[in-house]
Design a protein around this motif. Structure first.
Motif, mmCIF file in Angstrom:
data_model
loop_
_atom_site.group_PDB
_atom_site.id
_atom_site.type_symbol
_atom_site.label_atom_id
_atom_site.label_comp_id
_atom_site.label_asym_id
_atom_site.label_seq_id
_atom_site.Cartn_x
_atom_site.Cartn_y
_atom_site.Cartn_z
ATOM 1 N N GLY A 24 6.381 9.962 1.312
ATOM 2 C CA GLY A 24 7.441 9.614 0.379
ATOM 3 C C GLY A 24 8.677 9.060 1.061
ATOM 4 N N PHE A 25 9.647 8.754 0.234
ATOM 5 C CA PHE A 25 10.917 8.198 0.672
ATOM 6 C C PHE A 25 11.686 9.235 1.486
ATOM 7 N N GLY A 26 12.045 8.869 2.723
ATOM 8 C CA GLY A 26 12.892 9.735 3.532
ATOM 9 C C GLY A 26 12.213 10.914 4.177
ATOM 10 N N VAL A 27 10.874 10.871 4.358
ATOM 11 C CA VAL A 27 10.186 12.023 4.963
ATOM 12 C C VAL A 27 10.144 11.958 6.485
ATOM 13 N N GLY A 28 10.510 10.812 7.082
ATOM 14 C CA GLY A 28 10.541 10.718 8.536
ATOM 15 C C GLY A 28 9.539 9.757 9.139
ATOM 16 N N LYS A 29 9.010 8.828 8.370
ATOM 17 C CA LYS A 29 7.989 7.906 8.875
ATOM 18 C C LYS A 29 8.530 6.999 9.976
ATOM 19 N N THR A 30 9.692 6.404 9.746
ATOM 20 C CA THR A 30 10.296 5.531 10.749
ATOM 21 C C THR A 30 10.610 6.317 12.017
ATOM 22 N N THR A 31 11.100 7.531 11.854
ATOM 23 C CA THR A 31 11.408 8.385 13.002
ATOM 24 C C THR A 31 10.147 8.687 13.794
ATOM 25 N N MET A 32 9.043 9.000 13.106
ATOM 26 C CA MET A 32 7.794 9.335 13.784
ATOM 27 C C MET A 32 7.265 8.155 14.587
ATOM 28 N N VAL A 111 -0.285 11.544 6.583
ATOM 29 C CA VAL A 111 0.614 11.701 5.437
ATOM 30 C C VAL A 111 1.694 12.683 5.858
ATOM 31 N N LEU A 112 2.913 12.179 5.944
ATOM 32 C CA LEU A 112 4.042 12.999 6.382
ATOM 33 C C LEU A 112 4.672 13.657 5.159
ATOM 34 N N ILE A 113 4.925 14.962 5.278
ATOM 35 C CA ILE A 113 5.444 15.764 4.167
ATOM 36 C C ILE A 113 6.801 16.359 4.539
ATOM 37 N N ASP A 114 7.715 16.331 3.591
ATOM 38 C CA ASP A 114 8.972 17.069 3.685
ATOM 39 C C ASP A 114 8.842 18.261 2.741
ATOM 40 N N GLU A 119 6.659 16.877 -3.485
ATOM 41 C CA GLU A 119 6.167 15.966 -4.521
ATOM 42 C C GLU A 119 6.342 14.500 -4.135
ATOM 43 N N SER A 120 7.236 14.217 -3.187
ATOM 44 C CA SER A 120 7.462 12.822 -2.791
ATOM 45 C C SER A 120 6.272 12.241 -2.043
ATOM 46 N N SER A 121 5.366 13.073 -1.569
ATOM 47 C CA SER A 121 4.203 12.582 -0.831
ATOM 48 C C SER A 121 2.888 12.720 -1.597
ATOM 49 N N PHE A 122 2.946 13.191 -2.838
ATOM 50 C CA PHE A 122 1.721 13.314 -3.634
ATOM 51 C C PHE A 122 1.025 11.963 -3.784
ATOM 52 N N ALA A 123 1.807 10.902 -3.993
ATOM 53 C CA ALA A 123 1.210 9.578 -4.203
ATOM 54 C C ALA A 123 0.444 9.116 -2.965
ATOM 55 N N ALA A 124 0.952 9.440 -1.779
ATOM 56 C CA ALA A 124 0.265 9.045 -0.548
ATOM 57 C C ALA A 124 -1.066 9.776 -0.409
ATOM 58 N N ILE A 125 -1.079 11.073 -0.691
ATOM 59 C CA ILE A 125 -2.330 11.844 -0.637
ATOM 60 C C ILE A 125 -3.344 11.256 -1.602
ATOM 61 N N ASP A 126 -2.900 10.975 -2.824
ATOM 62 C CA ASP A 126 -3.789 10.405 -3.837
ATOM 63 C C ASP A 126 -4.305 9.031 -3.411
ATOM 64 N N PHE A 127 -3.451 8.227 -2.809
ATOM 65 C CA PHE A 127 -3.821 6.880 -2.353
ATOM 66 C C PHE A 127 -4.993 6.934 -1.382
ATOM 67 N N PHE A 128 -4.895 7.799 -0.383
ATOM 68 C CA PHE A 128 -5.946 7.855 0.642
ATOM 69 C C PHE A 128 -7.199 8.563 0.136
#
Length: 199
Positions: A24-32, A111-114, A119-128
């Motif tokens: 999701g938005f702001g979970v740390g993807k760019t940082t990772m 899938v990075l989770i905060d 809930e901001s990462s539910f869409a990513a889990i569903d996508f994959f």
């Protein structure tokens, strides 16, 4: 060189594997991607503006000042024969249309989770899951804290047992590398457990 008895050694290029870093938005993807990449990462960040206030949900991440609008890109060498190319996806819903293109050729995903906003990462889990792209879930410990154990997070996300759940810190290279190694282990295990084609 004439008269030399040295033999030329064959140079074999390492296998290159495309991996997505999603969430999701702001979970740390760019940082990772930036933490683990052995090259200067490519970033497509733009400042957040007043125009996006009614579109972007900043609850819990009020300090965020920029967002990825296309992708992040980095590279890490896992071993002499394996190099991972990392593609960080944009997290805001209005950029999700790019995920389909970024997923082309990807062998796996993180899938990075905060845990403050799972809930901001539910869409990513569903996508994959829908695309049957193997993934691991990495729980980013903001401020170095992990208030919930991995087993509790797995249960709350209703993840099957074969999906690894790892606690990590997106700011630390070693922690991010461990997540990527766990994903590679899962990819290898998936190949090993596939039934052999009928002869």
């Amino acid at each position: 060189m004439a008269g030399s008895d040295r033999t030329a050694e064959a140079v074999v290029a390492p296998d290159a594997v495309k991996i997505l870093i999603a969430g999701g938005f702001g979970v740390g993807k760019t940082t990772m991607v930036g933490s683990v990449s052995e090259i200067a990462p490519l970033r497509t960040e733009e400042p957040l503006t007043v125009a996006g206030l009614d579109v972007d949900d900043l609850l819990g991440i009020e300090e965020k000042r920029a967002t990825t609008v296309a992708l992040d890109f980095g590279r890490i060498t896992i071993s002499d024969d394996l190099v991972l190319y990392l593609f960080g996806t944009p997290g805001q819903q209005r950029f999700w249309f790019m995920w389909n293109d970024l997923a082309i050729g990807a062998l796996g995903a993180v899938v990075l989770i905060d845990v403050r906003r799972p809930e901001s990462s539910f869409a990513a889990i569903d996508f994959f899951e829908r695309r049957r792209i193997p993934f691991v879930v990495a729980v980013n410990g903001f401020h170095g804290r992990h208030p919930y154990p991995a087993a509790e997070i797995r249960e709350s996300l209703a993840l099957p047992a074969h999906v690894p759940v790892l606690l990590c810190d997106a700011r630390e290279r070693g922690s991010c590398r461990d997540v990527l190694v766990a994903l590679i282990d899962r990819l290898i295990a998936d190949v090993e457990f596939q039934p052999s084609p009928a002869s």
